[in-house]
Design a protein around this motif. Structure first.
Motif, PDB file in Angstrom:
ATOM      1  N   THR A  75      46.612  48.992  45.594  1.00 58.22           N
ATOM      2  CA  THR A  75      46.599  48.323  46.906  1.00 58.22           C
ATOM      3  C   THR A  75      46.536  46.811  46.729  1.00 58.22           C
ATOM      4  O   THR A  75      46.249  46.084  47.658  1.00 58.22           O
ATOM      5  CB  THR A  75      45.388  48.792  47.727  1.00 58.22           C
ATOM      6  OG1 THR A  75      44.188  48.509  46.998  1.00 58.22           O
ATOM      7  CG2 THR A  75      45.471  50.286  48.025  1.00 58.22           C
ATOM      8  N   ASN A  76      46.787  46.342  45.480  1.00 59.52           N
ATOM      9  CA  ASN A  76      46.665  44.930  45.192  1.00 59.52           C
ATOM     10  C   ASN A  76      48.001  44.280  44.853  1.00 59.52           C
ATOM     11  O   ASN A  76      48.046  43.295  44.133  1.00 59.52           O
ATOM     12  CB  ASN A  76      45.687  44.706  44.030  1.00 59.52           C
ATOM     13  CG  ASN A  76      44.235  44.888  44.459  1.00 59.52           C
ATOM     14  OD1 ASN A  76      43.626  43.984  44.987  1.00 59.52           O
ATOM     15  ND2 ASN A  76      43.724  46.080  44.224  1.00 59.52           N
TER      16      ASN A  76
ATOM     17  N   ASP B   5      50.683  43.052  40.480  1.00 53.98           N
ATOM     18  CA  ASP B   5      49.575  43.994  40.645  1.00 53.98           C
ATOM     19  C   ASP B   5      48.348  43.438  39.931  1.00 53.98           C
ATOM     20  O   ASP B   5      48.296  43.390  38.694  1.00 53.98           O
ATOM     21  CB  ASP B   5      49.966  45.348  40.052  1.00 53.98           C
ATOM     22  CG  ASP B   5      48.899  46.419  40.275  1.00 53.98           C
ATOM     23  OD1 ASP B   5      47.812  46.089  40.802  1.00 53.98           O
ATOM     24  OD2 ASP B   5      49.160  47.587  39.912  1.00 53.98           O
ATOM     25  N   LEU B   6      47.353  43.003  40.684  1.00 57.26           N
ATOM     26  CA  LEU B   6      46.167  42.405  40.100  1.00 57.26           C
ATOM     27  C   LEU B   6      45.340  43.406  39.289  1.00 57.26           C
ATOM     28  O   LEU B   6      44.476  43.004  38.506  1.00 57.26           O
ATOM     29  CB  LEU B   6      45.294  41.789  41.196  1.00 57.26           C
ATOM     30  CG  LEU B   6      45.900  40.596  41.945  1.00 57.26           C
ATOM     31  CD1 LEU B   6      44.928  40.073  42.982  1.00 57.26           C
ATOM     32  CD2 LEU B   6      46.299  39.485  40.986  1.00 57.26           C
TER      33      LEU B   6
ATOM     34  N   ILE C 293      47.044  37.093  34.771  1.00 53.18           N
ATOM     35  CA  ILE C 293      47.946  36.813  35.879  1.00 53.18           C
ATOM     36  C   ILE C 293      47.577  35.456  36.455  1.00 53.18           C
ATOM     37  O   ILE C 293      46.402  35.177  36.722  1.00 53.18           O
ATOM     38  CB  ILE C 293      47.873  37.905  36.963  1.00 53.18           C
ATOM     39  CG1 ILE C 293      48.392  39.237  36.409  1.00 53.18           C
ATOM     40  CG2 ILE C 293      48.701  37.506  38.192  1.00 53.18           C
ATOM     41  CD1 ILE C 293      48.290  40.398  37.379  1.00 53.18           C
ATOM     42  N   LEU C 294      48.583  34.623  36.610  1.00 55.22           N
ATOM     43  CA  LEU C 294      48.393  33.259  37.080  1.00 55.22           C
ATOM     44  C   LEU C 294      48.894  33.085  38.497  1.00 55.22           C
ATOM     45  O   LEU C 294      49.947  33.624  38.862  1.00 55.22           O
ATOM     46  CB  LEU C 294      49.154  32.275  36.183  1.00 55.22           C
ATOM     47  CG  LEU C 294      48.855  32.310  34.689  1.00 55.22           C
ATOM     48  CD1 LEU C 294      49.823  31.396  33.949  1.00 55.22           C
ATOM     49  CD2 LEU C 294      47.419  31.903  34.422  1.00 55.22           C
TER      50      LEU C 294
ATOM     51  N   VAL D 159      43.873  31.248  36.956  1.00 57.21           N
ATOM     52  CA  VAL D 159      43.819  32.649  36.546  1.00 57.21           C
ATOM     53  C   VAL D 159      43.224  33.477  37.683  1.00 57.21           C
ATOM     54  O   VAL D 159      42.105  33.215  38.130  1.00 57.21           O
ATOM     55  CB  VAL D 159      42.980  32.819  35.269  1.00 57.21           C
ATOM     56  CG1 VAL D 159      42.901  34.292  34.874  1.00 57.21           C
ATOM     57  CG2 VAL D 159      43.568  31.998  34.121  1.00 57.21           C
ATOM     58  N   VAL D 160      43.989  34.486  38.156  1.00 57.11           N
ATOM     59  CA  VAL D 160      43.511  35.330  39.252  1.00 57.11           C
ATOM     60  C   VAL D 160      43.214  36.762  38.814  1.00 57.11           C
ATOM     61  O   VAL D 160      42.598  37.526  39.563  1.00 57.11           O
ATOM     62  CB  VAL D 160      44.508  35.334  40.430  1.00 57.11           C
ATOM     63  CG1 VAL D 160      44.547  33.969  41.108  1.00 57.11           C
ATOM     64  CG2 VAL D 160      45.904  35.754  39.987  1.00 57.11           C
ATOM     65  N   ALA D 161      43.636  37.128  37.619  1.00 59.72           N
ATOM     66  CA  ALA D 161      43.275  38.423  37.025  1.00 59.72           C
ATOM     67  C   ALA D 161      43.335  38.238  35.520  1.00 59.72           C
ATOM     68  O   ALA D 161      44.241  37.567  35.010  1.00 59.72           O
ATOM     69  CB  ALA D 161      44.223  39.530  37.473  1.00 59.72           C
TER      70      ALA D 161
END
Length: 359
Positions: free
Chosen positions: A4-5, A37-38, A47-48, A89-91
């Motif tokens: 769901t991401n 997809d995080l 993931i940037l 950086v988000v993940a």
């Protein structure tokens, strides 16, 4: 269970090769996919969320199907175009780069980039963790400066002057002086007590160099040839030539430069974007005049990033407005192809940056 991401990612991909021809927007395609997809990061991946993107002439070589120094993996059609960016950086699947880290990194022309192998010692993505104060724009230093005056162009200017070994009281000439590197070279050279002369392609750029960036003199190379201009502006001679242009101007400077002068070869923008190579005729003068011709590439000097010397030297000058660094910042990743082409054609003054998102 389905993720769901998923995030929507707009990106600019390589649609066709230019090879020996002039680059146009036909070489690019803008597309959007629901493909980030995080929850998908594995160990050694991040993931940037890309915030700023630097537009640089050297990336033009990835639009050639073969040849050059660009790896084949960075020249594939239908893959995102790439460049140096500032990203958050988000993940993360890496202890080196936790969520929230702010990086300077080779990234895609896209809103989000999924990188693997980030923990490898060879650092193929060119990752640099930015200092905490990079987030603080209250002193007048925008975050975008970390891909300009405090990034690769800044490193090139700062380290290039060190390689030249410039001395107070000497004269330096800069081709393409209004560009992302040249404008900083000139201002740092002034700080070191040199007489600074630059060339640019419009009268507006020439005025800016003299009036705002305090060059001693500048001229429009489209209106006056380099030999004539330097005879007028530097009758005492030119001791150093900081070359980002190459071609005919380099050939002229081999003749014009003083005995035992030094030339730093940083780039050859005049030979890019489908231009025929210019035949250099004055190479014999290197020996006859005792000229030093030095090659330079920024990744041989990354120690100035690592030890913080670039940041500690140049950032205070920016904060105190002792250096006026000119950026052209444009909004929207979807507009990157147009601005990349315009940048190659010399239509902008200063460093060209695309803003993708707010921090």
């Amino acid at each position: 269970m389905a993720s769901t991401n998923l995030l929507s990612n707009t990106r600019v991909v390589r649609a066709s090769y230019a090879d020996k021809s002039k680059v146009t927007t036909a070489q690019f395609r803008v597309e959007t996919h629901q493909n980030i997809d995080l929850n998908s990061v594995k160990p050694g991946e991040i993931i940037l969320r890309n915030l700023y993107l630097s537009l640089d002439p050297y990336v033009r070589f990835s639009l050639d199907e073969t040849g050059g120094d660009t790896p084949a993996s960075l020249r594939r059609l239908n893959d995102p175009f790439y460049g140096l960016g500032i990203s958050e950086v988000v993940a993360s699947g890496s202890s080196q780069y936790p969520v929230g880290s702010l990086l300077s990194v080779n990234t895609g022309y896209e809103k989000y980039t999924h990188l693997s192998g980030v923990d490898d010692s060879n650092n193929e993505h060119g990752i640099r963790v930015l200092p905490a104060h990079a987030r603080d724009e209250s002193k007048g230093v925008p975050l975008s400066n970390y891909i300009s005056a405090l990034g690769m162009p800044g490193l090139t200017a700062f380290a290039g002057l060190k390689v030249l070994g410039v001395q107070t009281g000497k004269t330096i000439f800069l081709g393409s002086a209004a560009g992302g590197v040249g404008q900083l070279v000139g201002q740092l050279a002034k700080k070191q007590g040199l007489t600074v002369i630059g060339s640019a392609g419009t009268d507006e750029k020439v005025c800016y160099l003299v009036e705002k960036q305090h060059f001693d003199a500048a001229f429009n190379y489209k209106a006056e040839d380099t030999r004539t201009a330097l005879a007028r502006l530097a009758p005492q001679g030119v001791d150093y030539y900081y070359d980002t242009v190459g071609g005919e101007i380099l050939d002229t400077m081999l003749d014009v430069i003083s005995e035992k002068g030094k030339i730093l070869s940083v780039g050859m923008i005049s030979q890019e974007n489908g231009k025929e190579a210019y035949p250099i005729r004055n190479l014999k003068l290197i020996a006859r005049k005792g000229v030093s011709l030095l090659g330079f590439i920024y990744w041989h000097h990354l120690e100035y990033f690592v030890n913080g010397e670039l940041d500690s030297t140049v950032r205070p000058l920016l904060e105190r407005k002792e250096i006026n660094y000119r950026e052209e910042v444009f909004d929207g990743i979807e507009n990157a192809p147009e601005h990349f082409v315009n940048m190659l054609e010399g239509k902008y003054a200063g460093k060209v940056v695309i803003k993708i998102a707010d921090l």
